[in-house]
Write an enzyme that holds these catalytic residues in place. Structure first.
Site, PDB file in Angstrom:
ATOM      1  N   LEU A 240       0.907  -1.193   0.093  1.00 38.91           N
ATOM      2  CA  LEU A 240      -0.105  -0.002  -0.113  1.00 38.91           C
ATOM      3  C   LEU A 240       0.919   1.290   0.069  1.00 38.91           C
ATOM      4  CD1 LEU A 240      -2.525  -1.054   2.720  1.00 38.91           C
ATOM      5  CD2 LEU A 240      -2.559  -1.652   0.149  1.00 38.91           C
TER       6      LEU A 240
ATOM      7  N   GLY B 120      -0.882   6.584  -0.203  1.00 38.80           N
ATOM      8  CA  GLY B 120      -0.857   7.595   0.984  1.00 38.80           C
ATOM      9  C   GLY B 120      -0.039   8.820   0.305  1.00 38.80           C
TER      10      GLY B 120
ATOM     11  N   ARG C   2       2.812  14.019   6.691  1.00 38.18           N
ATOM     12  CA  ARG C   2       3.489  14.493   7.795  1.00 38.18           C
ATOM     13  C   ARG C   2       4.928  14.468   7.431  1.00 38.18           C
ATOM     14  NH1 ARG C   2       0.925   9.681  11.443  1.00 38.18           N
ATOM     15  NH2 ARG C   2       0.411   8.834   9.363  1.00 38.18           N
TER      16      ARG C   2
ATOM     17  N   GLU D 222      -7.346   1.584  16.142  1.00 35.13           N
ATOM     18  CA  GLU D 222      -6.500   2.594  15.817  1.00 35.13           C
ATOM     19  C   GLU D 222      -6.281   3.557  17.060  1.00 35.13           C
ATOM     20  OE1 GLU D 222      -4.470   2.904  12.828  1.00 35.13           O
ATOM     21  OE2 GLU D 222      -5.322   1.030  13.051  1.00 35.13           O
TER      22      GLU D 222
ATOM     23  N   TYR E 270      39.911  18.556 -24.463  1.00 34.73           N
ATOM     24  CA  TYR E 270      38.756  18.896 -25.075  1.00 34.73           C
ATOM     25  C   TYR E 270      39.045  20.120 -25.851  1.00 34.73           C
ATOM     26  CZ  TYR E 270      33.873  20.815 -24.966  1.00 34.73           C
ATOM     27  OH  TYR E 270      32.754  21.447 -25.283  1.00 34.73           O
TER      28      TYR E 270
HETATM   29  C1  UD1 Z   1      -1.523   1.659   9.942  1.00 29.16           C
HETATM   30  C2  UD1 Z   1      -2.701   0.875  10.516  1.00 29.16           C
HETATM   31  C3  UD1 Z   1      -2.089   0.806  12.183  1.00 29.16           C
HETATM   32  C4  UD1 Z   1      -0.570   0.330  12.253  1.00 29.16           C
HETATM   33  C5  UD1 Z   1       0.169   1.165  11.510  1.00 29.16           C
HETATM   34  C6  UD1 Z   1       1.575   0.462  11.209  1.00 29.16           C
HETATM   35  C7  UD1 Z   1      -4.840   1.065   9.563  1.00 29.16           C
HETATM   36  C8  UD1 Z   1      -6.115   1.825   9.462  1.00 29.16           C
HETATM   37  N1  UD1 Z   1      -3.925   1.245  10.433  1.00 29.16           N
HETATM   38  O1  UD1 Z   1      -1.715   3.217  10.410  1.00 29.16           O
HETATM   39  O2  UD1 Z   1      -3.016  -0.152  12.629  1.00 29.16           O
HETATM   40  O3  UD1 Z   1      -0.429   0.272  13.514  1.00 29.16           O
HETATM   41  O4  UD1 Z   1      -0.125   1.233  10.105  1.00 29.16           O
HETATM   42  O5  UD1 Z   1       2.567   1.435  10.617  1.00 29.16           O
HETATM   43  O6  UD1 Z   1      -4.487   0.389   8.538  1.00 29.16           O
HETATM   44  N2  UD1 Z   1      -2.492   4.008   2.172  1.00 29.16           N
HETATM   45  C9  UD1 Z   1      -2.895   3.889   1.095  1.00 29.16           C
HETATM   46  N3  UD1 Z   1      -4.336   4.382   0.731  1.00 29.16           N
HETATM   47  C10 UD1 Z   1      -4.959   5.209   1.923  1.00 29.16           C
HETATM   48  C11 UD1 Z   1      -4.200   5.094   3.189  1.00 29.16           C
HETATM   49  C12 UD1 Z   1      -3.046   4.630   3.276  1.00 29.16           C
HETATM   50  O7  UD1 Z   1      -2.171   3.364   0.006  1.00 29.16           O
HETATM   51  O8  UD1 Z   1      -5.862   5.405   1.579  1.00 29.16           O
HETATM   52  C13 UD1 Z   1      -1.069   3.570   2.603  1.00 29.16           C
HETATM   53  C14 UD1 Z   1       0.066   4.523   2.963  1.00 29.16           C
HETATM   54  O9  UD1 Z   1       0.457   5.137   1.734  1.00 29.16           O
HETATM   55  C15 UD1 Z   1       0.757   3.679   3.838  1.00 29.16           C
HETATM   56  C16 UD1 Z   1       0.021   2.706   4.242  1.00 29.16           C
HETATM   57  O10 UD1 Z   1      -1.064   2.670   3.628  1.00 29.16           O
HETATM   58  O11 UD1 Z   1       2.052   3.202   3.127  1.00 29.16           O
HETATM   59  C17 UD1 Z   1      -0.261   3.056   5.645  1.00 29.16           C
HETATM   60  O12 UD1 Z   1      -0.993   4.113   5.873  1.00 29.16           O
HETATM   61  P1  UD1 Z   1      -0.884   5.229   6.947  1.00 29.16           P
HETATM   62  O13 UD1 Z   1      -1.654   6.331   6.750  1.00 29.16           O
HETATM   63  O14 UD1 Z   1       0.606   5.416   7.296  1.00 29.16           O
HETATM   64  O15 UD1 Z   1      -1.438   4.275   8.470  1.00 29.16           O
HETATM   65  P2  UD1 Z   1      -0.955   4.545   9.766  1.00 29.16           P
HETATM   66  O16 UD1 Z   1      -1.759   5.641  10.287  1.00 29.16           O
HETATM   67  O17 UD1 Z   1       0.472   4.605   9.986  1.00 29.16           O
HETATM   68 CA    CA Z   2       2.387   4.415   8.640  1.00 29.01          CA
END
Ligand code: UD1
Ligand code: CA
Length: 461
Positions: free
Chosen positions: A10, A13, A17, A156, A388
């Site tokens: 995934l 995002g 931050r 969460e 050169y």
């Molecule tokens: C997420 C987990 C949390 C875990 C943590 C560990 C969920 C709801 N929460 O939180 O339980 O402890 O990771 O690091 O899953 N992303 C997408 N599309 C979206 C949202 C996110 O592709 O719509 C991807 C982001 O790019 C990222 C990953 O998913 O690589 C995690 O997303 P992030 O927003 O960092 O989740 P956390 O709040 O860290």
């Molecule tokens: Ca994360």
């Protein structure tokens, strides 16, 4: 070893931050983008090409990864559950287990994910979440277990009660799912939570309620879970990965005088009994031989160095260096430098796209660009290959055993034949025959008494 059918990473995002103009997963850890580490890990454990979910600045990630992965597009970031949904059309054609992993946890080891898959396989689980125990679980999703110790749900941080926040077992964001059950459960997700997102974590609860077998696998090394959400965490993860790499080399017989100040990329190879002083930065596919000494402050990129060679305070890019050679201090070897054995390249010497034969010396203040220097050649101080002409680059060839005096210009194209000598200060435009002396400079003229005649200074005053 039972590989999983596919890995879904995934990475859609924004990484708000990070406060950056580039996507979070393109920030580098130990010289490679975060996504590179994730893809390498994925490739090791899966039977098919990894699927990367992209969205925010997808083009940058696609341009970098190219055809090494498959892509799913998440145009709106509606949460981690939604991110998996957009991979539906790829996943529906695959049976077996999918490992789903966040794109921002580059310290995760393939062996840990592999163990999670084995745990799922052996226990007949439909879903397994990877967890870890952290001293400070702030920000992570918490693993909520029932009295029997089984997974109840993942909450969460933002949605958790005070009591739940005291739990220090966290969700790593790496899961193993039965693919078809995952897809049907995703349809039942809602976004009734603090962030208004479709949480992938809720899928585990949905599956469990439906009577499927859901479990948790605890990672041994809690460092692996560190996610990157901020630049501070980026630096923390960098440090952890660096320590891991440095430890590997020390265990392999390399001395690192100060591992906290030694920067070695993940693909670098170093032979045993090599000693690395602080301030060395070794990048890309660099290979260092055995028994070398890298004195302080070198940057060596995509280069190969032989055995027993010493390098000090120098920059070496895409070059090859032989055995028992000495480089620096303050040498600059630009791409295409091919340096032989027992060569001496001294201070303030720049070499580019040139070869230097065995036992030759370029000891001080010289520029060798587009040169072919034979073996046993002495290149004096301040020699310049004038390569050169403003339009084209030309080669200077210096054959074996030649002696180039100080402050000589070799106007290329030009050949200095075997064993020839060139007098200091010469500007060489024509071939120098073998074993002859070339002098190409104006003769000295002394005008006696000139200073006094001009009344510039008086003798004895
Ligand atoms: C997420 C987990 C949390 C875990 C943590 C560990 C969920 C709801 N929460 O939180 O339980 O402890 O990771 O690091 O899953 N992303 C997408 N599309 C979206 C949202 C996110 O592709 O719509 C991807 C982001 O790019 C990222 C990953 O998913 O690589 C995690 O997303 P992030 O927003 O960092 O989740 P956390 O709040 O860290
Ligand atoms: Ca994360």
């Amino acid at each position: 070893m039972n590989k999983c059918a596919v890995v879904v990473i995934l990475a859609a995002g924004e990484g708000t931050r990070m406060k950056s103009s580039k996507p979070k997963v393109m920030h580098e850890v130990c010289g490679y983008p975060i996504i590179e580490h994730m893809v390498r890990t994925a490739v090791e454990i899966s039977e098919s090409l990894p699927v990367v979910v992209v969205g925010h600045q997808a083009e940058q990630i696609e341009q970098y990864l190219g055809q090494r992965v498959r892509y799913a597009y998440q145009s709106q970031r509606l949460g981690t559950g939604h991110a998996v949904m957009v991979a539906h059309s790829i996943l529906e054609k695959i049976d077996g287990y999918a490992v789903v992993v966040a794109g921002d946890i580059p310290l995760i080891r393939s062996s840990t994910l592999q163990k999670m898959v084995e745990y799922a396989n052996e226990g007949g689980y439909d879903a397994v979440a990877l967890s870890a125990i952290l001293d400070d679980p702030t920000g992570y999703g918490r693993i909520i277990r029932n009295e029997a110790g089984d997974l109840e749900r993942i909450v969460e941080h933002k949605d958790a009660t005070e009591e739940q926040r005291r739990i220090n077992e966290v969700n790593v964001s790496a899961y193993c799912f039965n693919i078809q059950l995952l897809l049907s459960s995703l349809n039942q997700l809602d976004n009734n939570n603090k962030q208004g997102e479709y949480y992938l974590t809720d899928v585990l609860h949905i599956m469990k309620e439906a009577g499927n077998k859901v479990g948790v696998f605890v990672a041994q090394d809690s460092d692996e879970v560190l996610g990157i959400n901020t630049r501070v965490q980026l630096a923390e993860v960098e440090q952890k990965m660096r320590q891991r790499i440095n430890r590997y080399h020390m265990e392999n017989g390399v001395t690192l005088i100060d591992p906290n100040n030694t920067y070695i990329g993940p693909d670098v190879v170093i032979g045993s009994d090599t000693v690395v002083y602080p301030g060395n930065v070794l990048e890309g596919r660099t290979i260092i031989g055995e028994g070398c000494t890298l004195y302080p402050n070198n940057r060596i990129v995509n280069s190969v160095i032989g055995n027993q060679t010493q390098v000090q305070a120098s920059v070496i890019l895409e070059s090859r260096i032989g055995d028992e050679t000495t480089i620096g201090p303050y040498a600059y070897l630009r791409p295409g430098s091919n340096i032989g054995n027992r060569v001496r390249i001294g201070d303030f010497v720049e070499i580019k796209n040139s070869s230097i034969g065995d036992r030759s010396k370029v000891s001080h203040l010289s520029y060798v660009g587009d040169g072919t220097i034979g073996r046993d050649v002495n290149v004096g101080c301040g020699v310049v290959c004038v390569n050169y002409d403003g339009v084209k680059k030309h080669r200077a060839v210096v054959e074996d055993k030649a002696f180039i005096g100080c402050n000589v210009n070799l106007i290329a194209p030009v050949v200095v034949k075997e064993g020839a000598y060139i007098a200091a200060g010469s500007t060489i435009t024509d071939e120098v025959p073998e074993y002859s002396l070339a002098i190409a400079r104006a003769r000295q003229v002394n005008k006696e008494g000139w200073v006094e005649k001009r009344q510039l200074k008086k003798k004895g005053e």
